[in-house]
Design a protein around this motif. Structure first.
Motif, PDB file in Angstrom:
ATOM      1  N   GLU A   2       0.903  -1.223   0.187  1.00  0.00           N
ATOM      2  CA  GLU A   2       0.050  -0.025  -0.282  1.00  0.00           C
ATOM      3  C   GLU A   2       0.810   1.168   0.098  1.00  0.00           C
ATOM      4  OE1 GLU A   2      -3.934   1.698   2.524  1.00  0.00           O
ATOM      5  OE2 GLU A   2      -2.087   0.518   3.599  1.00  0.00           O
ATOM      6  N   LYS A   3       0.378   2.217  -0.840  1.00  0.00           N
ATOM      7  CA  LYS A   3       1.266   3.534  -0.685  1.00  0.00           C
ATOM      8  C   LYS A   3       0.697   4.262   0.543  1.00  0.00           C
ATOM      9  CE  LYS A   3      -0.163   6.901  -3.481  1.00  0.00           C
ATOM     10  NZ  LYS A   3      -0.656   7.654  -4.733  1.00  0.00           N
ATOM     11  N   VAL A   4       1.643   4.439   1.333  1.00  0.00           N
ATOM     12  CA  VAL A   4       1.492   5.262   2.793  1.00  0.00           C
ATOM     13  C   VAL A   4       1.633   6.813   2.507  1.00  0.00           C
ATOM     14  CG1 VAL A   4       2.099   5.525   5.067  1.00  0.00           C
ATOM     15  CG2 VAL A   4       2.007   3.440   4.036  1.00  0.00           C
ATOM     16  N   LEU A   5       2.754   7.043   1.877  1.00  0.00           N
ATOM     17  CA  LEU A   5       2.972   8.589   1.570  1.00  0.00           C
ATOM     18  C   LEU A   5       3.502   8.573   0.100  1.00  0.00           C
ATOM     19  CD1 LEU A   5       4.699   9.584   4.713  1.00  0.00           C
ATOM     20  CD2 LEU A   5       2.813  10.556   3.917  1.00  0.00           C
ATOM     21  N   SER A   6       3.173  10.097  -0.361  1.00  0.00           N
ATOM     22  CA  SER A   6       3.588  10.526  -1.495  1.00  0.00           C
ATOM     23  C   SER A   6       3.902  11.815  -1.697  1.00  0.00           C
ATOM     24  CB  SER A   6       2.989   9.682  -2.912  1.00  0.00           C
ATOM     25  OG  SER A   6       1.684  10.503  -2.810  1.00  0.00           O
ATOM     26  N   VAL A  63       6.236   6.165  -0.684  1.00  0.00           N
ATOM     27  CA  VAL A  63       6.474   5.107   0.239  1.00  0.00           C
ATOM     28  C   VAL A  63       5.661   4.137   0.291  1.00  0.00           C
ATOM     29  CG1 VAL A  63       7.147   4.683   2.675  1.00  0.00           C
ATOM     30  CG2 VAL A  63       7.905   6.852   1.788  1.00  0.00           C
ATOM     31  N   MET A  64       5.828   2.736   0.120  1.00  0.00           N
ATOM     32  CA  MET A  64       5.074   1.583  -0.010  1.00  0.00           C
ATOM     33  C   MET A  64       5.387   0.575   1.241  1.00  0.00           C
ATOM     34  SD  MET A  64       3.346   2.193  -3.117  1.00  0.00           S
ATOM     35  CE  MET A  64       2.915   0.484  -3.685  1.00  0.00           C
ATOM     36  N   ILE A  65       4.282   0.435   1.915  1.00  0.00           N
ATOM     37  CA  ILE A  65       4.382  -0.584   3.149  1.00  0.00           C
ATOM     38  C   ILE A  65       3.290  -1.864   2.756  1.00  0.00           C
ATOM     39  CG2 ILE A  65       4.285  -1.039   5.270  1.00  0.00           C
ATOM     40  CD1 ILE A  65       5.478   1.803   5.672  1.00  0.00           C
ATOM     41  N   GLN A  66       3.955  -3.118   3.186  1.00  0.00           N
ATOM     42  CA  GLN A  66       2.720  -4.075   3.203  1.00  0.00           C
ATOM     43  C   GLN A  66       1.786  -3.823   4.545  1.00  0.00           C
ATOM     44  OE1 GLN A  66       2.366  -6.462   0.989  1.00  0.00           O
ATOM     45  NE2 GLN A  66       0.746  -6.967   1.818  1.00  0.00           N
TER      46      GLN A  66
END
Length: 293
Positions: A2-6, A63-66
């Motif tokens: 999931e994209k958490v920040l951009s 920033v992508m995080i599972q």
């Protein structure tokens, strides 16, 4: 994943590392940064980078995080009164009588079970992260964060007292002052594992109140919290000499309503991502409206 920040790096951020910008300007915790490094991806202009990558103006950062899942909470379909939802937040109106999170005495049938089922029905696997909690028999608005970053931002906002929570309650007796502040520490009562009381060695607690109207035998008050102690409003109003109508744990009577007459009716805060000011108001539920004359 999931994209958490951009964000797009600005001139002011040029020459700074990804780590510094994420921590100093976007409130990314060390724990979340470690997760991004080891369980996610940090992209600059579409390419993977490390947190020590130095930014240039106009760099596109993602920033992508599972996302952590809530496999320990069983999904159980139930009506969920959604008042707002986006990629970061879910605002719901909790009815009286519903426990927020599974406990030893309420292992299922909680709001958490229902929210998990609601998300799964919409194709989302998420962990249940309540920002504010309400007692089982308190109704009203709740904030639930949909990812770790949003939960961290909301927790910080709570500490900074920038999430304004306003309640309405009916209390026994005629409250004399039009408004006031109850600044009295709260701790566990000596004889109980549930009941709280005002005590010198308790945790700091502050409640502001304002009289809305006085009726035959009881007073409607609006309350705002600076702290979030367990049973805070219920304990403070008893301490003031005006227990909540229906709150038999703290001296109230159940002749008119079979639960404490307490409703979280208003939330106001800046959205953690967009900074847009959000304000939600939830009308009194039927059982409290019946108290009005």
């Amino acid at each position: 994943m999931e994209k958490v920040l951009s964000f797009t790096a600005c001139e002011r951020q040029q020459g700074k590392t990804v780590r510094d910008v994420l921590q100093q300007e976007y409130g990314v915790s060390r724990r979340l940064l470690i997760r991004a490094k080891h369980e996610g991806r940090i992209l600059v202009n579409g390419s993977d980078v490390y947190v020590n990558h130095v930014l240039k103006a106009d760099d596109e950062v993602i920033v992508m995080i599972q996302e952590e899942t809530a496999e320990t909470i069983e999904p159980q379909a139930m009506p969920i009164e959604v008042r707002f939802e986006d990629e970061d937040l879910l605002i719901v109106a909790k009815p009286a009588g519903l426990v927020v999170h599974p406990t030893r005495t309420h292992e299922d049938g909680t709001l958490a079970n229902g929210v998990i089922a609601y998300w799964l029905a919409n194709g989302e696997e998420r962990k249940f992260r309540p920002v504010n909690r309400l007692d089982k028999d308190t109704s009203g608005l709740m904030i639930i964060a949909k990812n770790q970053w949003a939960h961290e931002q909301c927790s910080r906002m709570q500490k900074d007292r920038t999430i304004l929570r306003t309640y309405v309650a009916a209390v026994h007796g005629m409250v004399e002052q039009e408004e006031g502040t109850i600044d009295a520490p709260i701790g566990l009562a000596d004889h109980s594992i549930i009941e709280r009381t005002v005590r010198a060695d308790g945790q700091p607690a502050r409640t502001h109140y304002r009289v809305l109207k006085r009726e035959d035998g009881y007073t409607w008050v609006e309350l705002r919290l600076d702290t979030g102690r367990t049973h805070q409003i219920r304990v403070h109003m008893r301490y003031l000499g005006h227990p909540l109508v229906g709150d038999d744990l703290y001296g109230g009577k159940r002749e008119l309503i079979d639960r404490q007459a307490l409703h979280a009716w208003r939330l106001e805060f800046a959205h953690p991502r967009s900074k847009e000011l959000l304000c939600f108001e939830e009308p009194l539920p039927n059982d409290m409206r019946l108290l009005e004359k």
